[in-house]
Design a protein around this motif. Sequence first.
Motif, short mmCIF file in Angstrom:
data_model
loop_
_atom_site.label_atom_id
_atom_site.label_comp_id
_atom_site.label_asym_id
_atom_site.label_seq_id
_atom_site.Cartn_x
_atom_site.Cartn_y
_atom_site.Cartn_z
N VAL A 114 0.84 -1.03 0.04
CA VAL A 114 0.08 0.04 0.03
C VAL A 114 0.90 1.17 -0.04
O VAL A 114 0.77 2.25 -0.90
CB VAL A 114 -0.84 -0.06 1.31
N LEU A 115 2.11 1.23 0.89
CA LEU A 115 2.68 2.20 0.89
C LEU A 115 3.49 2.69 -0.36
O LEU A 115 3.64 3.79 -0.93
CB LEU A 115 3.86 2.07 1.92
N LEU A 116 4.07 1.65 -1.16
CA LEU A 116 4.84 1.80 -2.32
C LEU A 116 4.31 1.82 -3.45
O LEU A 116 4.73 2.52 -4.64
CB LEU A 116 6.02 0.56 -2.32
N GLY A 140 20.07 0.64 -1.06
CA GLY A 140 19.25 1.46 -1.57
C GLY A 140 17.90 1.20 -2.49
O GLY A 140 17.27 1.79 -3.03
N GLY A 141 17.52 -0.09 -2.32
CA GLY A 141 16.36 -0.88 -2.83
C GLY A 141 15.27 -0.31 -2.03
O GLY A 141 15.10 0.54 -1.12
N GLU A 196 14.38 -0.11 1.64
CA GLU A 196 15.06 0.95 2.43
C GLU A 196 13.84 2.28 2.61
O GLU A 196 13.91 2.98 3.57
CB GLU A 196 15.86 1.84 1.87
N LEU A 197 12.87 1.91 1.97
CA LEU A 197 11.56 3.11 2.04
C LEU A 197 10.61 2.44 3.13
O LEU A 197 9.67 3.33 3.39
CB LEU A 197 11.14 3.22 0.60
N PHE A 198 10.85 1.36 3.84
CA PHE A 198 9.87 0.69 4.42
C PHE A 198 10.32 0.79 5.85
O PHE A 198 11.12 0.16 6.01
CB PHE A 198 9.14 -0.57 4.07
#
Length: 493
Positions: A394-396, A487-488, A491-493
């Motif tokens: 949901v976030l990405l 940096g995949g 890394e955003l979650f």
Amino acid sequence: MASFHTEYTPLEAIPKLRTELRDSFASGLTLPPAFRIQQLRQLARMCQENKDLMADALAEDLAKPRIEVLSVEVGAIIHRALHAAEQVPEWTRPEKIEVDTPWQKEWDTRLYRFPKGVVLIIAPWNYPLILSLQPLFAAIAAGCCVVLKLSEVAPHYASLLTRLLPQYLDSRAYRIVNGGVPEVTKVLELQWDHIFYTGNGAIARIISAAAAKHLTPLTLELGGKSPVIVDPASDLTLAARRVLYGKFNNAGQICVCPDYVLIPAAAKPKFIAALQDAYKEWFPNGSLESADFASIVNPTHHARLKGLLDRTKGRIVMGGRVGEDKNGRMVRMELTVVDGVREDDALMEGEIFGPILPILEVRDVDEAIEFVRARPHPLVLHAFTQDDDVRRKVLLHTTSGNLVFNDTFMHLAVSELPFGGVGESGYGRQFNKWSFDLFSYERSYVDIPPHVEPGLSHRYPPYDERAMTIMTAATRMKIPTDEVSGGGLEELF
């Protein structure tokens, strides 16, 4: 809710009013932090000392339950205005900027945050108190002068605030304009240093076009259809209660209201049953006559909502009744759930902005995400799940102004996070310092001392090889190889 009409501002007075505020701003009246702090405390004092009058006014305009007014609107303004007063010295303090370039180290580099000037706030009718005073206290904290255009659809509140504001705030800096289309049209003909508008996308386009003529910066707090995605593995009973709570507030007349639910077929019967159970618990005699449930603002909006129910091809599984208020006006509507709604249904044509909750069946969470992606970006995306993989998806793979897991409405209580839309749901961020920043601009300050002149002499012609070497150094910077690690997306979650 008796018929009531507050006195409108004469059209010829509006340009004069703006000129008076421009003169006040130019005089430096609102610049000192001490002035801003005192005015913020006065705003909080106005709300605290007149909370009963404010609750009465909103009861007349919207039949709002007293607890909603005092907690969600009056209490929130008092708390946030006082917090802003505490933070003004910190927010306005010049910031020393450290530079990385060695030959600039001796320069005096700072960042100042100054008020934009005379700003216009256009407030809506659905939460007339908090949605007028919240941007107002932010503009006060930033040091701006303000014209506050109140909604004519909430006349009792507009009349009350018009009377109270000059008793508490400095009229040289803060003024009110009342009226309808002619008055707001006149206001928009004038140049402002910022416009803050809360409302719908159709009017936002008109305001944006007017602002563009003067290159005026805007904040648009809009809305749209904010969906709810329900993971079938989540606690469906809890999800139903929290979704219904979000739809119940102000009879669904709020921009962050859950507009529709996307849920897999296997989980739908239990979810609907839980909605029905919560409704019976909260409103044993139904919500139509309950004092804990707000009315629709006026017969026009009521007719629009009734029209949606008349045209839907879905099946009403809860509520659905409409009724009159004590004055015989058709402005009451039950909290209503409609099952079997398809994407081309009348209930999916636009933002519902009322107490109707459509249920749409999807194959799984992935299909729900695709459904959301195919539509304009919502102000809020709600999702109920305890699965980190679902949260990550949901976030990405969606875009929304705000993302809320496992609840509705309550994210507005988190003042430490910014709030605002994206795309069709608006732009600009508010709450705490984000609100202050909206009405401020960052002013760079550089003072280059005389004694560094020898180190700058190469900039003057005639240019030689030394000047060429120094002034073109950046063109010879070493660029790293493309071999990178990490940096995949994880890394955003």
